[in-house]
Design a protein around this motif. Structure first.
Motif, PDB file in Angstrom:
ATOM      1  N   TYR A   1       0.806  -1.228   0.000  1.00 34.73           N
ATOM      2  CA  TYR A   1       0.000   0.000   0.000  1.00 34.73           C
ATOM      3  C   TYR A   1       0.838   1.276   0.000  1.00 34.73           C
ATOM      4  CZ  TYR A   1      -4.285  -2.643   0.718  1.00 34.73           C
ATOM      5  OH  TYR A   1      -5.348  -3.496   0.549  1.00 34.73           O
ATOM      6  N   HIS A   2       2.143   1.185  -0.236  1.00 36.54           N
ATOM      7  CA  HIS A   2       2.999   2.369  -0.199  1.00 36.54           C
ATOM      8  C   HIS A   2       2.674   3.352  -1.318  1.00 36.54           C
ATOM      9  CE1 HIS A   2       5.704   1.061   2.928  1.00 36.54           C
ATOM     10  NE2 HIS A   2       5.956  -0.076   2.308  1.00 36.54           N
ATOM     11  N   LEU A   3       3.148   4.599  -1.120  1.00 31.60           N
ATOM     12  CA  LEU A   3       3.249   5.591  -2.176  1.00 31.60           C
ATOM     13  C   LEU A   3       4.714   5.700  -2.575  1.00 31.60           C
ATOM     14  CD1 LEU A   3       0.991   8.514  -0.897  1.00 31.60           C
ATOM     15  CD2 LEU A   3       0.588   7.158  -2.938  1.00 31.60           C
ATOM     16  N   LEU A   4       4.996   5.553  -3.866  1.00 31.87           N
ATOM     17  CA  LEU A   4       6.364   5.714  -4.343  1.00 31.87           C
ATOM     18  C   LEU A   4       6.883   7.096  -3.970  1.00 31.87           C
ATOM     19  CD1 LEU A   4       6.076   4.177  -7.930  1.00 31.87           C
ATOM     20  CD2 LEU A   4       7.333   3.209  -6.003  1.00 31.87           C
ATOM     21  N   GLY A   5       8.088   7.141  -3.417  1.00 26.85           N
ATOM     22  CA  GLY A   5       8.699   8.396  -3.042  1.00 26.85           C
ATOM     23  C   GLY A   5       8.317   8.907  -1.680  1.00 26.85           C
ATOM     24  N   VAL A   6       7.384   8.232  -1.003  1.00 26.16           N
ATOM     25  CA  VAL A   6       6.953   8.663   0.324  1.00 26.16           C
ATOM     26  C   VAL A   6       7.400   7.660   1.379  1.00 26.16           C
ATOM     27  CG1 VAL A   6       4.965   9.213   1.785  1.00 26.16           C
ATOM     28  CG2 VAL A   6       5.007   9.976  -0.591  1.00 26.16           C
TER      29      VAL A   6
END
Length: 414
Positions: A113-118
């Motif tokens: 569930y990650h956001l790329l770059g976050v």
């Protein structure tokens, strides 16, 4: 029966300790003594979820194919420890309102569930950290009696029946539709415009599914939602939600410059029908088309919930899911592989040829009201059978046309 790993045993012990140790009262008001009404509305919650899906076939790679949350066969794991601080808005009040949600998650579910770059590079191990929700909310009494609700920041996708919060879905495992044909997380803004007491319009814009900006974006184009929510039909028994989403979602490393213009079209129609106080039915129709991959999926998922008693509910889920090219249904074999694949990187992955999947899941939810420190307590055993309906062999390290798993999870909320 297959062995449970030492790390999995530790997870179960931690859950047991949580059940026996007073931690906090449900929805603590952090500023309950304040004279300011807005501050008194800020509350704190915490929740734990852990489970296991056993597989008698013991796949040689240790993975239950097509299962994200219970992916490691015969291993218990701590899926989520979540904490949330929230000041909710009340759409029923016709006044200007400002609120917020700050929610963080630690556990194995974070991998998907990650956001790329976050947050995708914070931890490389199976248990990772995730800023699940970080958004500012507003209710604006504009144009219509119901007004306009806005959320801006890190948002969970509104599309689909099943959610990341285990208390808001009937099973530990997810349907194929929820994993492969519905978005997960966004950085952007969402709006709900309440046109009438029965009819809402939803729309929004974001940087893409599970992407942020700059080098962390898999392409340089935005995407967005539009749809409707109709409630209270058939004497209040039927609610309908239709959401569509359009925007490029493929990586530049895979498609080159064409990634910025090759659109992906997501469409989801969900119907919720309450037969009576004991029985409720849900149906979900989903269609996805990707121009860049020249691929599409379509599916139907049916749910049934029957309340046997005030503390025990029987749940059913049946699904037919078609992956026309074999490019969507996959299992990712390392802890960061799912998010690396979003950037178009080469990762260890288990795939299958074009397949029509059938899946049947049966389960129980035991949810007594324990009171005291417990906001929620649930135990959810389930049995699940997945099968290829067109003769392919996607399961148990590409050995079998079908896969039988059983297990479940336990949810404790404070």
């Amino acid at each position: 029966m297959s062995r449970i790993t030492a790390k999995g045993t530790v997870c179960l012990v931690l859950l047991g300790v949580a059940l026996s140790t007073p931690m906090a009262w449900a929805e603590i008001s952090l500023f309950g003594a304040s004279s300011d009404e807005w501050l008194r509305g800020i509350v704190f919650q915490a929740q734990l979820d852990g489970g296991i899906m056993a597989n008698p076939a013991r796949p040689t790679n240790g993975i239950n194919f097509g299962d994200f949350l219970g992916d490691h066969a015969n291993q218990a794991q701590l899926n989520q420890v979540t904490v949330k601080i929230e000041r909710a808005i009340d759409p029923a009040k016709q006044t200007y309102q400002i609120g917020f949600t700050l929610q963080g998650l630690y556990g194995s579910d974070a991998r998907y569930y990650h956001l790329l770059g976050v947050s995708d590079r914070l931890i490389d191990a199976r248990y990772q950290l995730l800023p699940e929700q970080v958004h500012v909310d507003a209710h604006l009494p504009w144009l219509t009696k119901g007004g306009l609700d806005m959320r801006a920041g890190i948002l969970q996708s509104p599309m689909g029946v099943e959610t990341l919060d285990p208390t808001q879905r009937p099973f530990y495992t997810l349907a194929y539709t929820s994993q492969y044909s519905a978005p997960f997380e966004h950085l952007g803004a969402m709006f709900d415009w309440h046109l009438t007491s029965m009819f809402d319009v939803t729309f929004g814009v974001d940087t893409g599914n599970q992407t942020s900006w700059g080098r962390a974006d898999n392409n340089n184009a935005a995407a967005g939602y539009f749809g409707v929510n109709v409630t209270g039909l058939l004497g209040g028994k039927l609610n309908i939600i239709e959401l569509s989403r359009v925007g490029p979602e493929d990586a530049r490393r895979s498609l080159g410059k064409r990634a910025n213009t090759a659109e992906r079209f997501w469409n989801d129609l969900s119907l919720y029908y309450t037969v009576n106080e004991r029985l409720s039915l849900t149906g979900e129709f989903n269609y996805l088309h990707d121009d860049g991959l020249r691929a599409e999926t379509y599916s139907f998922v049916s749910f049934l919930a029957y309340k046997i008693s005030p503390t025990l509910t029987f749940n059913y889920r049946g699904e037919i899911y078609r992956d026309n090219t074999g490019l969507f249904v996959s299992s990712f074999l390392s802890d960061r592989a799912y998010m690396q694949a979003y950037l178009g990187e080469s990762v260890p992955v288990e795939t299958a040829p074009p397949t029509t999947y059938g899946a049947l899941t049966l389960g129980l939810t035991y949810h007594p009201d324990l009171g005291g420190v417990f906001r929620v307590f649930e135990m959810r055993p389930e049995v699940r059978f997945d099968r290829s309906l067109n003769g392919t062999h996607p399961f148990n390290t590409n050995r079998n046309t079908g896969m039988f798993t059983f297990g479940g999870d336990m949810v404790v909320g404070f």
